[in-house]
Design a protein around this motif. Structure first.
Motif, PDB file in Angstrom:
ATOM      1  N   LYS A  40      62.684   0.184  74.837  1.00 54.36           N
ATOM      2  CA  LYS A  40      62.647   0.447  73.161  1.00 54.36           C
ATOM      3  C   LYS A  40      62.052  -1.010  73.102  1.00 54.36           C
ATOM      4  O   LYS A  40      61.033  -1.104  71.438  1.00 54.36           O
ATOM      5  N   SER A  41      62.337  -2.376  73.060  1.00 58.93           N
ATOM      6  CA  SER A  41      61.955  -3.642  72.339  1.00 58.93           C
ATOM      7  C   SER A  41      60.717  -3.687  73.147  1.00 58.93           C
ATOM      8  O   SER A  41      59.622  -5.139  72.034  1.00 58.93           O
ATOM      9  N   ALA A  42      60.192  -3.223  74.208  1.00 54.48           N
ATOM     10  CA  ALA A  42      58.421  -3.008  73.976  1.00 54.48           C
ATOM     11  C   ALA A  42      57.663  -2.827  73.710  1.00 54.48           C
ATOM     12  O   ALA A  42      56.866  -3.264  73.497  1.00 54.48           O
ATOM     13  N   ILE A  43      57.946  -1.412  72.741  1.00 56.67           N
ATOM     14  CA  ILE A  43      56.924  -0.811  71.626  1.00 56.67           C
ATOM     15  C   ILE A  43      56.609  -2.126  70.374  1.00 56.67           C
ATOM     16  O   ILE A  43      54.858  -1.609  70.378  1.00 56.67           O
ATOM     17  N   LEU A  46      54.309  -4.251  72.552  1.00 59.19           N
ATOM     18  CA  LEU A  46      52.511  -2.723  72.753  1.00 59.19           C
ATOM     19  C   LEU A  46      51.665  -2.806  71.515  1.00 59.19           C
ATOM     20  O   LEU A  46      50.738  -2.572  72.340  1.00 59.19           O
ATOM     21  N   ILE A  47      52.339  -2.308  70.560  1.00 61.43           N
ATOM     22  CA  ILE A  47      51.610  -1.704  69.876  1.00 61.43           C
ATOM     23  C   ILE A  47      50.310  -3.188  69.174  1.00 61.43           C
ATOM     24  O   ILE A  47      49.298  -3.406  68.542  1.00 61.43           O
ATOM     25  N   ASP A  48      51.669  -3.833  69.545  1.00 63.80           N
ATOM     26  CA  ASP A  48      50.906  -5.740  68.435  1.00 63.80           C
ATOM     27  C   ASP A  48      49.968  -5.449  70.090  1.00 63.80           C
ATOM     28  O   ASP A  48      48.411  -6.963  69.262  1.00 63.80           O
ATOM     29  N   TYR A  49      50.039  -5.574  70.724  1.00 69.86           N
ATOM     30  CA  TYR A  49      49.055  -6.069  71.772  1.00 69.86           C
ATOM     31  C   TYR A  49      47.643  -5.431  71.524  1.00 69.86           C
ATOM     32  O   TYR A  49      46.791  -5.765  72.036  1.00 69.86           O
ATOM     33  N   CYS A  50      48.076  -4.225  71.676  1.00 63.32           N
ATOM     34  CA  CYS A  50      47.064  -2.719  71.053  1.00 63.32           C
ATOM     35  C   CYS A  50      46.411  -3.557  70.198  1.00 63.32           C
ATOM     36  O   CYS A  50      44.621  -3.156  69.816  1.00 63.32           O
ATOM     37  N   LEU A  51      46.173  -4.159  68.811  1.00 62.36           N
ATOM     38  CA  LEU A  51      45.725  -4.436  67.765  1.00 62.36           C
ATOM     39  C   LEU A  51      45.290  -5.474  67.562  1.00 62.36           C
ATOM     40  O   LEU A  51      45.266  -5.574  66.589  1.00 62.36           O
ATOM     41  N   ALA A  57      52.737  -9.905  74.744  1.00 61.15           N
ATOM     42  CA  ALA A  57      54.119 -10.314  74.664  1.00 61.15           C
ATOM     43  C   ALA A  57      54.821  -8.852  75.855  1.00 61.15           C
ATOM     44  O   ALA A  57      56.645  -9.005  75.492  1.00 61.15           O
ATOM     45  N   ILE A  58      53.875  -8.218  76.045  1.00 63.56           N
ATOM     46  CA  ILE A  58      54.940  -7.048  76.426  1.00 63.56           C
ATOM     47  C   ILE A  58      55.440  -7.494  77.360  1.00 63.56           C
ATOM     48  O   ILE A  58      54.899  -8.510  78.474  1.00 63.56           O
ATOM     49  N   PRO A  59      56.996  -7.371  77.943  1.00 64.73           N
ATOM     50  CA  PRO A  59      57.779  -7.389  78.620  1.00 64.73           C
ATOM     51  C   PRO A  59      57.494  -7.277  80.643  1.00 64.73           C
ATOM     52  O   PRO A  59      56.961  -6.500  81.294  1.00 64.73           O
ATOM     53  N   PRO A  88      47.176  -7.663  81.265  1.00 63.38           N
ATOM     54  CA  PRO A  88      46.133  -9.090  81.258  1.00 63.38           C
ATOM     55  C   PRO A  88      46.764  -9.300  83.069  1.00 63.38           C
ATOM     56  O   PRO A  88      46.074 -10.495  83.069  1.00 63.38           O
ATOM     57  N   GLY A  89      47.751  -8.965  83.479  1.00 61.31           N
ATOM     58  CA  GLY A  89      47.663  -9.676  84.874  1.00 61.31           C
ATOM     59  C   GLY A  89      48.542 -11.239  84.806  1.00 61.31           C
ATOM     60  O   GLY A  89      49.735 -11.583  84.296  1.00 61.31           O
TER      61      GLY A  89
END
Length: 655
Positions: A40-43, A46-51, A57-59, A88-89
């Motif tokens: 849940k806390s990855a959502i 995840l959205i922030d990274y794609c924007l 900061a995705i776990p 990003p590896g």
């Protein structure tokens, strides 16, 4: 700004796995309920990274090891857009992105390569939000916190992550870092519509015009200072023009300033005819240069003849000395003739030895004497050719000496004759300089006149500065900020009674200086960090974030996206739940206490109320442990998915 989340998408590292799609309902309260460690806390990251976030900061581990790309489908005024970004590896982030646009997006089964970059996506999002390309650095200080507003800055108003949603010290997403905090303070008046793109443009132009005006005014002041000094010497300049013969008539004693200016203007107009002809000076200088060149040539010739004459005299002297030496040698060897003429038997009166006239020693001396006499005979007289050359050199030397003296006489005569021409030329030069100064002074007078170009330019800049200042003043930045904050406080004040706050009726103020809220009481005002209880912190976070969205939507067009994501808002009630002794049949998710359920239901009820009030223009996504017993009775809440019993963000078969 119409900008809501249609779905999030994950692509597996294994091509045989279909994409994982988590859909959301637009204009509604969406809930993803689930236990711990389900993703849940990855959502939010995840959205922030794609924007377009700067770092991912995705776990790590489970989610990032299983996924190759992350994506989000957004719904906006231009239709739908799929924004996907590569995992990003080992890097903090990657700029590799994949973009699809259309009325209805079909999610691809696999993404094999990028078709854009994160910078290009951020630029597209900036344009979509209608953000100004002007910055806030009106003084051109170079501060990075006063850069242009960007879509990334707007994320502060959309996410309430787990560490923010009930934080007494931080009210906005990523405001815990200094650079985000300072930039948010800068852009806040912009999102509050207190500073518009037109106001930004006017402020930038005002700053430019102010700098130009200051520079032009300094130039005008300098000219005025010079002009004032020159005006005090105006009659003296006219008298000097008269002395140079540039004015035909004597100056009237009662000549006014304008009369003197007119006379001096006539002097400047006639200046071409007043310059003395410099032809005579030029001819004298040419003749002088020619004589100096001739003098130099004769001097060089004299030096050459002098060296040659010295060398020939030295040679003659050396020859005489050589003959004298040979004569001495001959006289000393002459005794050998006497010895040679003696008898064969001769006894020396000193040593009584017998001397033989035919001895080897006598023969050698006789031979040497013969050589000396022969040499002396050859050098007895100087060759006639040498004497002739010596005489010629002496004569040529004497001729060049006389020529040099003649050149000196001519030089003296030329210099004497050109003295008067030089004086005339010097006077002409002085006249030219005077006329040049006079011409420049008259130009400055013209610049200072009513129709002068510099005065006109300064006046135009002053008029433009006044016009721009009116535009900026009419915008009323500080007043508009205050009124906007009052509206937001009123919105939040209407929401607080429905939340679990201890002081729901006390008015609040949003401070953009401190990026927090201040609760006004009868005795004193308290900042958020001065108020205890996680329930209070959560209530104010929810009320203010919803109030801000109400303001943004009401003041459209606004660049802030119209969605909110809350990560585990019910966490403030878990400490009381976890303090209880957990029964064996409760599992990992024991039920909340009744009072906790009521408090969390208030949060969901307030979210539903706000979304309903805005008639679908706001989307809310809640990620929480709370199950259906908390919000299940509300038909306005859309359950997206429940992540329990093995269901998680990342499918188990991907692991």
């Amino acid at each position: 700004m119409k900008f809501q989340i249609k779905s999030i998408v994950l692509w597996s590292r294994r091509s045989e796995n279909a994409p994982r799609v988590v859909p959301f309902k637009l204009g509604a309260v969406n809930v993803i309920s689930g236990g711990s460690k389900t993703g849940k806390s990855a959502i939010i990251p995840l959205i922030d990274y794609c924007l377009g976030a700067d770092k991912c900061a995705i776990p790590v581990e489970t989610i990032r090891n299983a996924c190759s790309w992350f994506g989000v489908v957004i719904e906006c005024e231009e239709g739908q857009k799929l924004l996907a970004r590569r995992e990003p590896g080992q890097q903090k982030s990657t700029s590799d992105m994949f973009l699809l646009e259309g009325n209805e997006i079909v999610i691809p089964q696999q993404i094999t390569s990028k078709n854009t970059t994160s910078d290009a996506v951020k630029a597209k999002l900036d344009d979509l939000a209608g953000l100004s390309r002007l910055d806030f650095d009106f003084e051109q200080s170079g501060s990075g916190f006063k850069g242009r507003p960007s879509f990334r800055d707007m994320m502060a108003f959309t996410f309430q992550s787990q560490n923010i949603v009930a934080n007494p010290d931080i009210l906005f997403f990523k405001a815990d870092t200094y650079e985000h905090r300072e930039k948010l303070k800068t852009v806040f008046p912009y999102v509050l519509k207190a500073v518009t793109p037109e106001t930004l443009a006017a402020k930038h132009e005002l700053e430019f015009v102010t700098r130009q005006l200051a520079r032009k005014e300094r130039e005008l002041d300098n000219i005025k200072k010079v002009s004032d000094r020159w005006q005090s010497e105006l009659r003296a300049s006219a008298v000097q023009a008269r002395e140079f013969g540039l004015l035909d008539n004597p100056l009237p004693q009662d000549a006014s300033r304008d009369d003197l200016l007119e006379l001096l203007k006539e002097v400047v107009l006639k200046k071409a005819a007043t310059i003395t002809d410099s032809t005579g000076v030029s001819e004298a200088m040419d003749e002088l240069i020619s004589l100096q060149r001739e003098e130099s040539e004769v001097d060089a010739k004299l030096q050459q003849l002098r060296r040659r004459l010295t060398e020939m005299n030295k040679l003659k002297e050396n020859a005489a000395n050589y003959r004298d030496a040979l004569t001495i040698q001959r006289d000393r060897l002459g005794v050998v003739r006497w010895i040679e003429g003696m008898n064969a038997e001769h006894v020396c009166p000193l040593c009584e030895s017998t001397m033989d006239a035919e001895s080897n020693g006598v023969r050698e001396l006789v031979s040497a004497l013969t050589d000396v006499e022969a040499t002396l005979k050859r050098t007895a007289s100087t060759p006639a050719s040498f004497d002739r050359e010596l005489l010629r050199v002496k004569q040529e030397f004497d001729q060049n000496v006389e020529r040099f003296k003649g050149i000196a006489i001519r030089l003296e005569d030329v210099q004497r004759r050109s003295a008067s021409a030089r004086d005339a030329q010097y006077r002409a030069t002085e006249v030219s300089r005077f006329l040049g100064r006079l011409d420049r002074a008259l130009e400055m007078q013209g610049a200072l006149a009513d129709g002068g170009s510099l005065s006109e330019e300064v006046e135009k800049l002053r008029v433009r500065q006044s016009e721009l200042q009116k535009i900026v003043d009419q915008a009323g930045g500080n007043g508009r900020v205050r009124r906007a904050l009052e509206r937001i406080s009123n919105f939040a004040g209407r929401l607080l009674p429905g939340l679990d706050a201890e002081r729901p009726d006390d008015p609040i103020e949003l401070s953009i200086t401190d990026l927090t809220i201040r609760v006004r009481g009868e005795q004193r005002d308290d900042y958020l960090w001065e108020i205890g209880s996680g329930a209070n912190w959560l209530s104010y976070h929810v009320a203010v974030s919803l109030a801000l969205q109400q303001f943004f939507i009401a003041s459209a067009p606004n660049p802030v996206p119209s969605f909110l994501v809350y990560d585990q808002p019910s966490q403030v009630y878990f400490p009381r739940r976890l303090a209880r002794t957990k029964s064996k049949d409760e599992g990992d998710d024991p039920k909340l206490l009744d009072e906790d359920i009521v408090a969390v239901q208030k949060v969901f009820g307030t979210l539903v109320e706000a979304v309903s009030t805005l008639k679908g223009e706001l989307q809310v996504i809640v990620l929480d442990h709370a199950g259906g017993e908390v919000w299940g009775g509300s038909t306005a809440v859309h359950l997206v998915e429940e992540w329990r019993g093995g269901t998680k963000l990342v499918p188990l078969e991907w692991l």
